[in-house]
Design a protein around this motif. Structure first.
Motif, mmCIF file in Angstrom:
data_model
loop_
_atom_site.group_PDB
_atom_site.id
_atom_site.type_symbol
_atom_site.label_atom_id
_atom_site.label_comp_id
_atom_site.label_asym_id
_atom_site.label_seq_id
_atom_site.Cartn_x
_atom_site.Cartn_y
_atom_site.Cartn_z
ATOM 1 N N LYS A 234 0.789 -1.171 0.100
ATOM 2 C CA LYS A 234 0.036 0.159 -0.080
ATOM 3 C C LYS A 234 0.944 1.509 0.083
ATOM 4 C CE LYS A 234 -3.666 -2.700 0.272
ATOM 5 N NZ LYS A 234 -2.898 -3.973 0.032
ATOM 6 N N TYR A 235 2.263 1.147 -0.021
ATOM 7 C CA TYR A 235 3.005 2.324 -0.217
ATOM 8 C C TYR A 235 3.119 2.769 -1.392
ATOM 9 C CZ TYR A 235 4.263 1.156 4.830
ATOM 10 O OH TYR A 235 4.526 0.575 6.094
ATOM 11 N N LEU A 423 14.231 -0.708 -0.392
ATOM 12 C CA LEU A 423 13.336 -1.675 -0.419
ATOM 13 C C LEU A 423 11.698 -0.684 -0.627
ATOM 14 C CD1 LEU A 423 14.015 -4.063 2.283
ATOM 15 C CD2 LEU A 423 13.984 -4.607 -0.286
ATOM 16 N N CYS A 424 11.932 0.399 -0.044
ATOM 17 C CA CYS A 424 10.485 1.349 -0.183
ATOM 18 C C CYS A 424 11.068 2.703 0.128
ATOM 19 C CB CYS A 424 9.563 0.916 0.992
ATOM 20 S SG CYS A 424 8.151 2.046 1.064
ATOM 21 N N ARG A 425 10.876 3.547 -0.921
ATOM 22 C CA ARG A 425 11.081 5.120 -0.905
ATOM 23 C C ARG A 425 9.839 5.978 -0.496
ATOM 24 N NH1 ARG A 425 15.999 5.855 -4.123
ATOM 25 N NH2 ARG A 425 16.791 4.010 -4.763
ATOM 26 N N SER A 426 8.824 5.326 -0.305
ATOM 27 C CA SER A 426 7.516 6.146 -0.300
ATOM 28 C C SER A 426 6.884 6.021 1.375
ATOM 29 C CB SER A 426 6.700 5.761 -1.484
ATOM 30 O OG SER A 426 6.366 4.447 -1.315
ATOM 31 N N ASP A 427 7.869 5.858 2.467
ATOM 32 C CA ASP A 427 7.050 5.601 3.587
ATOM 33 C C ASP A 427 7.506 6.940 4.644
ATOM 34 O OD1 ASP A 427 5.898 4.941 6.185
ATOM 35 O OD2 ASP A 427 7.375 3.017 6.497
ATOM 36 N N LYS A 456 5.750 15.354 1.959
ATOM 37 C CA LYS A 456 5.090 15.406 0.573
ATOM 38 C C LYS A 456 4.598 13.917 0.477
ATOM 39 C CE LYS A 456 6.441 15.491 -4.113
ATOM 40 N NZ LYS A 456 7.393 15.478 -5.155
ATOM 41 N N VAL A 457 5.041 12.853 0.554
ATOM 42 C CA VAL A 457 4.442 11.476 0.586
ATOM 43 C C VAL A 457 3.129 11.472 1.574
ATOM 44 C CG1 VAL A 457 4.851 9.226 0.805
ATOM 45 C CG2 VAL A 457 6.682 10.451 0.119
ATOM 46 N N ALA A 458 3.309 12.031 2.645
ATOM 47 C CA ALA A 458 2.069 11.815 3.499
ATOM 48 C C ALA A 458 1.076 12.630 3.136
ATOM 49 C CB ALA A 458 2.484 12.310 4.863
ATOM 50 N N GLU A 459 1.348 13.757 2.580
ATOM 51 C CA GLU A 459 0.234 14.568 1.998
ATOM 52 C C GLU A 459 -0.579 14.050 0.742
ATOM 53 O OE1 GLU A 459 -0.436 19.307 0.076
ATOM 54 O OE2 GLU A 459 1.401 18.446 0.799
#
Length: 630
Positions: A234-235, A423-427, A456-459
């Motif tokens: 879901k990220y 592994l994940c760039r959007s958390d 920014k990602v959180a928004e």
């Protein structure tokens, strides 16, 4: 045909119908009894295979395997017989023997779609059927054998080989959901791997035809693709996820389906929208309280929202009625963790993990208990085990980075966080932690970039803004260190607007005003800080500096008037201190407070997103503590 042959044929049909009727009603003893008589009459391999299937369904795995061996079906070239024999061995815990029967290689000539393999080389197994004998049934059994091969590798802790076996199963038959479930449930693929793998699968091979035999319709492939899309990380790609959910609910009537609702709850949880996620999981459990796959997220939301009474009731009911389910003991562990009984929590997390070695929530909960007690070495060991078991998720790496940060081991902390970032760039949680490490390494500009990216990602994902106040506070500190005073004040003011009064934020504003030479305004905001937390050492020290500067510069506090103003100010401070102490005595300062230390708020435990921990509990996005630097 003689009359005797006709009579036998009629009797065989009668017995097969009887056997099937017994199977349909799950009357396995009847099906075995009749199937045995039919086999004695026909000595047909198909009847022998059917009888073995009945034994398997009844849980008679040893008898099923012995029956297949007796009739020479295990060594046959038939994929369905080899599959059933291997499955019997796996059910008996004979994983090595099962793997010997299945072989170590997949039949690559059955792969469909646009394949590009970076894993170990595969070859066609000797004795495999040729292209001319392939059919739908054969392909599906070959895929199922790849799935069984993956289970054997997983039991032998060869997780990379297990992952490739599961992927091979889907390359052969994209409908082999068991293999797909193992990949996503056990976090064996990173979000980037998931994207690449999904693109390689041959969803176009799934077609339907109307009753009139018209042109094939690829709608089935799109449908399966959307179902799988809801199960992925879901990220990444929230828009693709939302599109799939909308299409499945609008066009196919799945708005009330438990799996679709759970996927939605999973997304809400990763966005720290815990109340919304809890409302979804409660809806699922109202319809089916035996859906144990829902409980990890449901329990996690209850923990985040501090609903300990509800946790107690659920844990009590599950432990009493379903002691064989790992989720029951996970609930008990989370309840004890929420109430601060760490030793008891550790015991029940351990029990759940022993019942199911691949139960991620239990492993992470177990590790969090050590972190909550400041046992960093044990926590690192436990998180490392989780990282080895669940290679596709970044969260164990984040927690390893947090633990090394807590031990002031910044180089190791950065390495673990970089691994997680790969592994994940959007958390936002990971980005915030990377920013904190950079900040404490005097790399404020890099730190600010990470904090900005986290926000920014959180928004973009519509996360709960209050969950990331720590990241916004940290951005303000980074701007302060960069002497970007106006930007820093803007971030601190935003935190105060969204999160209410916070002594640390007022103290940070006071420091900025002192740096700007505005001692009067510094005194004002430090007054606010000590009114919230009279024992704040940083605010107390800064207030002394601000008053000293005010008296030296004569900014409204000089001479006799200044002394009187100072006395009145100190009297107000003492009154606020007394009132604060009374409030603390009434409600107990310890429970639920956030420990800001060494840059990360609370090194405590965690809840589970697909078995991993995160959230705004004691392991939330960390805050920078000015006492570390001033």
């Amino acid at each position: 045909m003689t009359s005797s042959s006709r009579a036998n044929s009629n009797m065989e049909k009668f017995l097969r119908d009887w056997r099937q009727d017994a199977m349909n009603k799950a009357q396995y003893d009847s099906a075995i009894y009749i199937g045995d008589k039919l086999l004695a009459m026909t000595r047909d391999d198909n009847d022998a295979f059917f009888l073995a299937q009945v034994h398997f369904a009844a849980g008679n795995y040893t008898r099923a395997h012995a029956l297949l061996a007796k009739h020479g079906l295990i060594t046959s070239r038939n994929a369905s017989c080899r599959y059933l024999a291997a499955h019997c061995l796996i059910k008996q815990g004979l994983f090595g023997e099962a793997l010997g029967l299945l072989g170590e290689y997949s039949v690559v000539h059955l792969f469909g779609g646009n394949q590009s393999h970076n894993g170990p080389k595969r070859k066609t197994r000797e004795g495999g059927e040729g292209e001319g004998r392939e059919g739908t049934a054969h392909r599906k059994y070959e895929a199922a054998m790849c799935f069984l091969r993956g289970l054997c590798y997983a039991k032998q802790n060869a997780f990379d080989r297990a992952k490739e076996a599961y992927k091979d199963a889907l390359r052969i038959d994209v409908q082999c959901y068991e293999a797909f479930s193992q990949l996503v449930k056990n976090n064996l693929m990173s979000p980037d791997e998931e994207d690449e793998f999904m693109q390689s699968l041959d969803f176009g091979s799934l077609t339907t035809r109307d009753d009139k035999g018209g042109e094939p319709d690829e709608e089935a492939g799109d449908y399966v693709h959307m179902l799988y899309q809801t199960q992925l990380s879901k990220y990444r790609h929230p828009m693709a996820f939302n599109t799939a959910i909308e299409s499945l609910t609008t066009h196919y009537g799945l708005e009330g389906n438990a799996d679709i609702m759970l996927a939605r709850a999973d997304q809400l949880y990763t966005q720290c929208r815990f109340r919304d996620a809890l409302a979804v999981t409660e809806g699922i459990l109202e319809g089916d309280k035996y859906n144990f796959g829902v409980y990890p997220i449901h329990l996690a939301c209850l923990y985040e929202l501090r609903k300990t009474n509800v946790l107690f009731l659920i844990a009590h009911e599950l432990a009493d009625n379903y002691p064989e389910e790992p989720a029951s003991w996970l609930a008990v562990g989370i309840y004890y963790f929420a109430t601060g009984k760490i030793a008891e929590a550790r015991r029940y997390f351990s029990k759940a993990s022993m019942m199911d070695a691949n139960f991620g929530p239990a492993w992470i909960g177990f590790a969090h208990t050590f972190a909550a007690e400041g046992e960093h070495d044990q926590a690192v060991t436990a998180y490392s085990t989780a990282a080895r078991l669940f290679t596709g998720t970044h969260l164990p790496q984040v927690f390893l980075g947090m633990q090394n940060h807590a031990m002031n081991n910044m180089t190791a902390a950065e390495e673990f966080l970089k691994t997680g970032y790969g592994l994940c760039r959007s958390d936002p949680l990971l980005l915030n932690e990377m920013g904190i490490v950079c900040y404490h390494q005097d790399r404020a500009r890099e730190a600010a970039a990470f904090f900005r990216e986290a926000l920014k990602v959180a928004e973009e994902t519509e996360s709960d803004s209050t969950a990331w106040l720590g990241a916004r506070t940290n951005l303000g500190h980074a701007y302060r260190r960069l002497k970007m005073w106006e930007e820093a004040l803007g971030e601190f003011d935003a935190v105060l607007r969204e999160g209410g009064k916070d002594a640390g934020v007022f103290a940070a504003k006071g420091l900025i005003y002192l740096d700007l030479g505005q001692a009067g305004r510094a005194v004002e905001v430090l007054h606010e800080a000590l009114g919230i937390w009279p024992q704040d050492p940083v605010a107390t020290e800064l207030l002394g500096k601000a008053l000293e500067m005010s008296m030296e510069t004569g900014l409204g506090l000089g001479g006799e008037q200044g002394l009187e103003e100072l006395e009145r100010f100190e009297e107000v401070i003492e009154q606020r201190k007394r009132a604060a102490r009374e409030r603390v005595a009434r409600r107990g300062r310890g429970g639920g407070s956030v420990d800001k230390g060494k840059g990360v708020a609370g090194r405590g435990g965690g809840t589970m997103r697909r078995g991993m921990g995160r959230g705004q509990g004691p392991w939330a996005a960390g805050d920078i503590d000015m006492s570390d630097e001033e």
